[in-house]
Design a protein around this motif. Structure first.
Motif: not given
Length: 598
Positions: A237-263
């Protein structure tokens, strides 16, 4: 020069000044600072964990400057205080997670204050743990946008009573709102929405997850299926929580790229203390865990990614660094305005982002776990240099030769021990003045018209800090220290259960909320810190507010008792107790709501 010409010249200079200020603001980098809760150095696959897979964090690790000798405090509130101020937590009077020891004093300038003064939009999503009422909330400390659960976490006494991280009630800029979804998704989605706002000003986002800290609730047990048979359920259950955080970090970084603000965004990942549930499996060869002063209790991941920053991505900085170095560094990197010329304990590592092999001047840093109500020198303390660790003034380790801290060589290096002890004397003199001063909650202030007091903030008292402990009727008593902003009549609404539980003082709550989250013992149907609800035989409630002292009887259907108290401006205290029919104390009054009537 004629008067009208001077006026024209001044106007032109004003316009040009505004233009260059706007241009500078547009060129300043955005900042995203992610802090996870109770995730250790070893709880990432890029650090060698043999079970959990963290592909998005691994990618961030690959694309970042990594600090391999980065340290925080061994518990969460202290780490957050040092991160926010650039100072030792002990020095800013944050020394515990409860008992009033987690309040970051209003006199301190926070990271958000500095960003806000420099023209940034500021937001805090997730865990704060530096105070639940005015003047300690994120919205009082420089954050223009704030979304969170209870101050200390989901299920703590100032959180919504039956929150379980799914479809919960949140604090949003001081108001309670309900939001659908799993809590980490809610916070990351809020950050993405903030990034996508069409605003010219740069942004600073502080995104501090409540996961993977226990209790380990998840919306769907399928999240742990891939771990079945590999590790025990609690770790799954502890690792499942980290999995979800990891997925969301990927989602957040993609959103930054799409916004043009990542660089032009400085993206930072770190955790708040050493490992917990994952330590028995893999701890990156370190000794110790959360709440300990061996390296396993406070050495954490720290990654910095900034495409436009001309920093040496893919490299490691092995120099000794710490959480209170982050604010001085961000001031350097973002050209922020330090209006108060803050006396930092940390220092900037800006140059090491460009030259990771650079060694800064040697220094001795201290990490301590100060949980006692009266501080004690060298108790739960480590003195650190790049090479040495002096633990509790009794054990010396050469961390470069002995990273697992197995061989105590204190008798072999008396000069090293002497130097660290001398540094500690200076440290102690710097951090201890006023360190157990009472943190005053302000009532009657326009910025917080209603104060919600709960027992985790009883000063210097080991009282209940989560709703589950309250539910079973823990017997401790305690007091809250307050400052009255305006003289007048104040209503104190005293309760055994919080308002949303809607239960009589002598009874127990009933729930209509559908089961929507699970822990490793099965379904969570009431409180994530416990299911037992105990009725208490409360016959009367007594309230003291300074010199005011009154006793009122409790009837069977009463959900609360109110006391209207005339107060003068100034400092005082609040203490309520629940009494039985013999006027014997059952427990302290767990929940008190305070509003100004006139």
């Amino acid at each position: 020069m004629p008067a009208y010409s001077k006026k024209i010249a001044i106007a032109i200079l004003f316009i040009l000044g505004g233009f260059f200020q706007l241009l500078n603001a547009q060129n300043q980098p955005n900042v995203v600072l992610i802090v996870t809760d109770d995730q250790g150095y070893g709880d990432l696959s890029c650090h060698g964990n043999p079970v959990i897979k963290t592909p998005h964090l691994d990618k961030l690790h690959e694309e970042s400057v990594r600090f391999t000798n980065f340290h925080v405090d061994p518990t969460c509130a202290a780490s957050r205080a040092a991160l926010m101020t650039g100072k030792y937590a002990h020095r800013v009077r944050v020394w515990r997670t409860v008992s009033g020891g987690n309040h970051l004093r209003a006199t301190e300038t926070t990271m958000a204050d500095v960003f806000k003064a420099s023209g940034y939009r500021t937001a805090a999503f997730g865990k704060w743990h530096l105070g639940a009422n005015y003047p300690y909330r994120p919205m009082d400390r420089g954050f223009g946008e704030w979304l969170g659960h209870g101050d200390g976490g989901t299920g703590t006494t100032d959180d919504w009573f039956d929150n379980d991280r799914v479809n919960d009630y949140y604090w949003h800029n001081g108001e309670r709102i309900q939001k659908a979804g799993y809590a980490p998704d809610v916070f990351f989605n809020a950050a993405i929405n903030f990034i996508q706002e069409d605003k010219k000003a740069p942004f600073f986002i502080y995104l501090a997850t409540y996961l993977p800290h226990s209790p380990h609730t998840i919306p769907d047990t399928s999240m742990v299926q891939k771990y079945k048979g590999k590790i025990h359920d609690k770790m799954a259950f502890f690792f499942a929580g980290i999995d979800r955080i990891d997925q969301n970090i990927g989602k957040l970084r993609s959103a930054l790229e799409e916004s043009g603000k990542a660089d032009n965004t400085i993206f930072i990942f770190m955790t708040d203390n050493g490992g917990t549930e994952g330590v028995p499996l893999f701890n990156a060869s370190m000794r110790g865990s959360k709440a300990m002063v061996y390296d396993g209790g406070h050495r954490v991941p720290f990654f910095v990614h900034w495409p436009n920053g001309d920093i040496k991505h893919g490299s490691d900085v092995n120099d000794l660094t710490a959480h209170f170095d982050v604010l001085p560094t961000l001031i350097d990197l973002c050209d922020l305005v330090d209006k108060k010329n803050i006396d930092f304990d940390g220092r900037s590592f800006k140059q090491q982002l460009k030259e990771p092999e650079l060694k800064q001047a040697e220094r001795t840093l201290f990490v301590e776990k100060q949980w006692l109500f009266k501080p004690k020198e060298w108790l739960g303390t480590v003195g650190m240099t790049n090479r040495w660790r002096l633990v509790d003034n009794k054990e010396l380790y050469d961390i470069q030769k002995d990273p697992a801290q197995k061989n105590n060589i204190i008798n072999e290096y008396p000069e090293v021990v002497k130097d660290i002890r001398e540094s500690h004397k200076k440290y102690w003199a710097r951090v201890t003045p006023g360190d157990r001063d009472k943190p005053l909650v302000i009532i009657g202030h326009k910025n917080d018209p209603e104060i919600f007091l709960s027992p985790s903030d009883w000063f210097l008292t080991d009282g209940p800090w989560n709703h589950g402990q309250v539910a079973v009727g823990r017997p401790e008593t305690g007091a809250w220290d307050i400052a009255v902003a305006q003289k007048g009549t104040y209503r104190f609404e005293v309760r055994r259960w919080p308002r949303e539980a809607n239960a009589p003082i002598q009874g127990i709550p009933t729930f209509t909320k559908k089961v929507d989250a699970y822990d490793f013992n099965g379904e969570v149907d009431k409180l994530i810190y416990g299911k037992t609800m105990k009725a208490l035989p409360v016959a009367s409630i007594k309230l003291k507010v300074g010199k005011y002292d009154e006793l009122k009887a409790v009837k069977a259907k009463d959900t609360h008792i109110t006391f209207d108290v005339k107060l003068k401006r100034g400092d005082t205290f609040v203490k309520g107790v629940l009494l039985d029919k013999n006027n014997e104390i059952i427990a302290g009054a767990y929940y008190v709501y305070v509003t100004k009537l006139k």
